[in-house]
Design a protein around this motif. Structure first.
Motif, short mmCIF file in Angstrom:
data_model
loop_
_atom_site.label_atom_id
_atom_site.label_comp_id
_atom_site.label_asym_id
_atom_site.label_seq_id
_atom_site.Cartn_x
_atom_site.Cartn_y
_atom_site.Cartn_z
N LEU A 191 26.23 14.36 0.35
CA LEU A 191 26.20 12.94 0.07
C LEU A 191 26.97 12.58 -1.18
CD1 LEU A 191 22.58 11.72 0.89
CD2 LEU A 191 24.70 10.81 1.78
N ILE A 192 27.01 13.49 -2.16
CA ILE A 192 27.66 13.19 -3.43
C ILE A 192 29.14 12.88 -3.24
CG2 ILE A 192 28.29 15.59 -4.00
CD1 ILE A 192 27.53 14.93 -6.90
N HIS A 193 29.72 13.38 -2.15
CA HIS A 193 31.14 13.16 -1.90
C HIS A 193 31.40 11.96 -0.98
CE1 HIS A 193 32.06 16.88 -3.93
NE2 HIS A 193 31.14 17.49 -3.20
N ILE A 194 30.34 11.26 -0.61
CA ILE A 194 30.48 10.08 0.23
C ILE A 194 30.45 8.85 -0.66
CG2 ILE A 194 29.44 8.72 2.09
CD1 ILE A 194 28.26 11.32 3.18
N PRO A 195 31.45 7.99 -0.59
CA PRO A 195 31.51 6.82 -1.48
C PRO A 195 30.49 5.76 -1.09
CG PRO A 195 33.33 6.76 0.08
CD PRO A 195 32.64 8.07 0.30
N GLU A 196 30.23 4.87 -2.02
CA GLU A 196 29.39 3.71 -1.74
C GLU A 196 30.22 2.66 -0.98
OE1 GLU A 196 26.35 3.58 -2.03
OE2 GLU A 196 25.76 4.99 -3.60
N SER A 219 24.58 5.03 0.18
CA SER A 219 23.27 4.35 0.13
C SER A 219 22.80 3.96 1.53
CB SER A 219 23.36 3.10 -0.75
OG SER A 219 23.65 3.45 -2.08
N HIS A 220 23.73 3.49 2.36
CA HIS A 220 23.37 3.13 3.73
C HIS A 220 22.82 4.34 4.49
CE1 HIS A 220 26.40 -0.46 3.79
NE2 HIS A 220 25.35 -0.70 3.04
N LEU A 221 23.49 5.48 4.36
CA LEU A 221 23.05 6.69 5.07
C LEU A 221 21.68 7.13 4.60
CD1 LEU A 221 26.45 8.62 5.16
CD2 LEU A 221 25.25 7.64 7.11
N GLN A 222 21.41 6.98 3.32
CA GLN A 222 20.08 7.32 2.81
C GLN A 222 19.00 6.42 3.41
OE1 GLN A 222 18.87 9.82 0.02
NE2 GLN A 222 20.32 10.53 1.58
N VAL A 223 19.31 5.14 3.53
CA VAL A 223 18.35 4.20 4.14
C VAL A 223 18.12 4.57 5.60
CG1 VAL A 223 17.99 1.81 4.86
CG2 VAL A 223 18.89 2.30 2.58
N LEU A 224 19.19 4.86 6.33
CA LEU A 224 19.06 5.24 7.74
C LEU A 224 18.20 6.50 7.88
CD1 LEU A 224 22.76 4.64 8.87
CD2 LEU A 224 20.78 3.32 9.61
N TYR A 225 18.54 7.51 7.08
CA TYR A 225 17.81 8.78 7.17
C TYR A 225 16.33 8.60 6.84
CZ TYR A 225 15.99 13.33 5.92
OH TYR A 225 15.19 14.43 5.83
N SER A 244 17.22 13.18 11.84
CA SER A 244 18.56 12.59 11.95
C SER A 244 19.53 13.39 11.10
CB SER A 244 18.56 11.11 11.52
OG SER A 244 18.27 10.99 10.15
N TYR A 245 20.77 13.45 11.56
CA TYR A 245 21.81 14.22 10.88
C TYR A 245 23.14 13.48 10.98
CZ TYR A 245 18.42 17.99 11.59
OH TYR A 245 17.27 18.76 11.62
N ALA A 248 31.59 20.07 15.81
CA ALA A 248 30.19 20.44 16.09
C ALA A 248 29.47 20.81 14.81
CB ALA A 248 30.15 21.60 17.08
N LEU A 249 29.79 20.12 13.73
CA LEU A 249 29.15 20.34 12.44
C LEU A 249 28.15 19.21 12.20
CD1 LEU A 249 32.42 21.05 10.45
CD2 LEU A 249 30.69 22.77 11.03
N ALA A 250 27.07 19.54 11.49
CA ALA A 250 26.07 18.52 11.15
C ALA A 250 25.68 18.68 9.69
CB ALA A 250 24.85 18.66 12.05
N LEU A 251 25.31 17.58 9.07
CA LEU A 251 24.90 17.59 7.67
C LEU A 251 23.50 17.02 7.55
CD1 LEU A 251 25.76 18.02 4.66
CD2 LEU A 251 26.46 15.61 4.67
N ASN A 252 22.62 17.82 6.93
CA ASN A 252 21.27 17.36 6.64
C ASN A 252 21.34 16.41 5.45
OD1 ASN A 252 18.60 17.21 5.41
ND2 ASN A 252 18.02 18.88 6.79
N LEU A 253 20.99 15.15 5.66
CA LEU A 253 21.17 14.12 4.64
C LEU A 253 20.11 14.18 3.53
CD1 LEU A 253 22.15 11.18 7.00
CD2 LEU A 253 23.63 12.32 5.34
N GLU A 254 19.13 15.07 3.68
CA GLU A 254 18.13 15.23 2.63
C GLU A 254 18.45 16.43 1.75
OE1 GLU A 254 13.31 15.06 2.18
OE2 GLU A 254 14.12 16.18 3.89
N THR A 255 18.85 17.55 2.39
CA THR A 255 19.06 18.80 1.63
C THR A 255 20.53 19.09 1.38
OG1 THR A 255 19.20 20.15 3.64
CG2 THR A 255 16.99 19.75 2.72
N ASP A 256 21.43 18.33 1.98
CA ASP A 256 22.88 18.59 1.92
C ASP A 256 23.27 19.90 2.61
OD1 ASP A 256 23.73 16.28 0.81
OD2 ASP A 256 24.23 17.09 -1.15
N GLU A 257 22.37 20.44 3.43
CA GLU A 257 22.68 21.68 4.16
C GLU A 257 23.69 21.37 5.26
OE1 GLU A 257 20.62 24.85 7.27
OE2 GLU A 257 19.47 23.13 6.51
#
Length: 431
Positions: free
Chosen positions: A5-10, A14-20, A30-31, A125-134
């Motif tokens: 998430l740190i590399h995703i601009p505003e 913030s929107h992705l955090q709200v969705l997650y 959700s991923y 076929a990659l996924a990113l966990n929006l809570e852990t950044d995994e």
């Protein structure tokens, strides 16, 4: 490069955090998935962000205020946050494909792994966990990204047989990302041609148009021709092997991205440099390009053909052969002149590498002197002719005005009422 998430601009972060968090608070997973995660792995800023979730469309509609049913039959809805769209799709399992384009029916899956397994290429076929950044990578997508390889998940023949658009997408990704298609995946394109032939022309055109946005639209064009993909849809146009010249491909990659019509014109010129505009128009119409794009493309195509002929040195020929058509196109399309000349400069430098740029500078200098180039710019118009020569048949007005325009092309100083009246009298006397 680290992904998260740190590399995703505003405001996207913030929107992705709200969705997650909204989905998590309702006990749903959700991923972030697909191209956005691929772009993050490549150090790029994604243009759009898609999510996959365990929630069903009806659940998402209850959780968010602004939801659009963009593909609800496939489990997809779009959540709108501050005018930004986020496509959210329920975990899916695609069942059998019998039409070579879409699964016979879609079943909702129960896990992220099932959903990732159905995707086309490992890099997608990659996924990113929006809570852990995994970063979740079950198909060696990161390895293929590092190797700049496009590879299907599983057997490429099976994957391309499921969906005939996938080979075309592979070509487009190769073009836009500057990747290579993995050898077995490339072989499968040939093996599954009959499946690709089932896709709609509109989907083919959409992929071609997307390739224009990348650094090398020439790469997709070469692949389409090498694999005979265009011939599947237009055998009458492409019955023989076409190998574009390198300088045409270089020009195609160099045309400014601001005008897709000009890129399309160079694209068609690379395939059919000797064709007449009518043939090209028919081909582009069959590809379902818009009328506006086709007009821009045909103008640029015709100009490219003219640039391959000996370049005129006389100011009159430059005004007549090049500047008048340019002025007409700019006037008709309400385009900025700089947009046109930027495209022409690139093409001239690639197609006429020795004499092109000095000649272009002369062309542009003449343009900047603002010579009259169109009938509408003549000091004498139809009403004046009617007053001066009332006995002249009206069907001759156009012929007379064109005669006067020739005089003005030869020397712009002729564009004065007295001079044009004198030339008009001469014209009338010869009838």
């Amino acid at each position: 490069m680290p992904v998260g998430l740190i590399h995703i601009p505003e405001p996207f972060r913030s929107h992705l955090q709200v969705l997650y968090k909204t989905l998590k608070n309702a006990d749903f997973e959700s991923y972030l998935v697909g191209g956005s995660v691929r772009d993050l792995c490549m150090g790029k800023v994604p243009k759009e962000y898609d999510l996959t979730t365990s929630a069903r469309p009806e659940d998402i509609k209850k959780l968010f205020r602004h939801v659009i049913e963009t593909g609800i039959q496939h489990g997809t809805v779009t959540v709108v946050m501050e005018k930004v769209n986020y496509e959210i799709t329920t975990f899916r399992i695609d069942k059998d494909y019998t039409d070579g384009r879409r699964p016979d029916h879609v079943e909702f899956g129960s896990s992220l792994s099932e959903d990732l397994k159905r995707r086309d290429f490992t890099m997608n076929a990659l996924a990113l966990n929006l809570e852990t950044d995994e970063l979740i990578d079950e198909h060696e997508g990161q390895v293929d990204i590092r190797k700049k390889l496009i590879r299907t998940i599983g057997d490429p023949v099976k994957r391309f047989s499921e969906d005939g658009l996938r080979p075309v997408r592979a070509m487009r990704f190769a073009s836009v990302l500057d990747f290579s298609i993995e050898p077995n995946t490339r072989k499968a394109i040939e093996i599954t041609k009959q499946i690709t032939a089932k896709i709609s022309v509109e989907r083919l055109q959409e992929e071609i148009t997307k390739s224009f946005l990348g650094p090398k639209p020439s790469e997709m064009l070469k692949l389409l021709l090498e694999e005979g993909t265009l011939s599947l849809f237009f055998p009458n146009f492409l019955s023989e092997s076409h190998t574009p010249q390198n300088k045409s491909l270089l020009a195609l990659d160099s045309v400014p991205k601001e005008n897709s019509g000009f890129i399309l014109g160079m694209w068609i010129f690379a395939i059919f440099p000797l064709a007449n505009p009518t043939e090209c128009e028919e081909f582009l119409k069959k590809l379902k390009f818009s009328n506006q794009l086709i007009k821009d493309a045909l103008f640029f195509f015709s100009t490219c053909q003219d640039l391959m002929k000996p370049l005129p040195l006389e100011d009159y020929d430059i005004r007549k052969r090049f500047l008048a058509p340019i002025a007409k196109h700019i006037n008709t399309k309400k385009m900025e002149p700089n947009e046109v000349f930027a495209g022409l400069k690139v093409v001239i430098s690639k197609l006429n590498d020795k004499e092109g740029i000095p000649w272009f500078e002369k062309l542009f200098t003449i343009w900047q002197s603002k010579p009259p180039l169109l009938l509408s710019e003549l000091a004498l118009n139809g009403k004046d002719i009617e007053t001066l020569f009332p006995s002249l048949p009206k069907q001759k007005y156009g012929e007379l005005l064109q005669f006067l325009l020739e005089m003005v092309w030869k020397d712009p100083i002729n564009n004065q009422i007295a001079t044009l009246t004198e030339h008009s009298a001469y014209f009338v006397s010869k009838l």
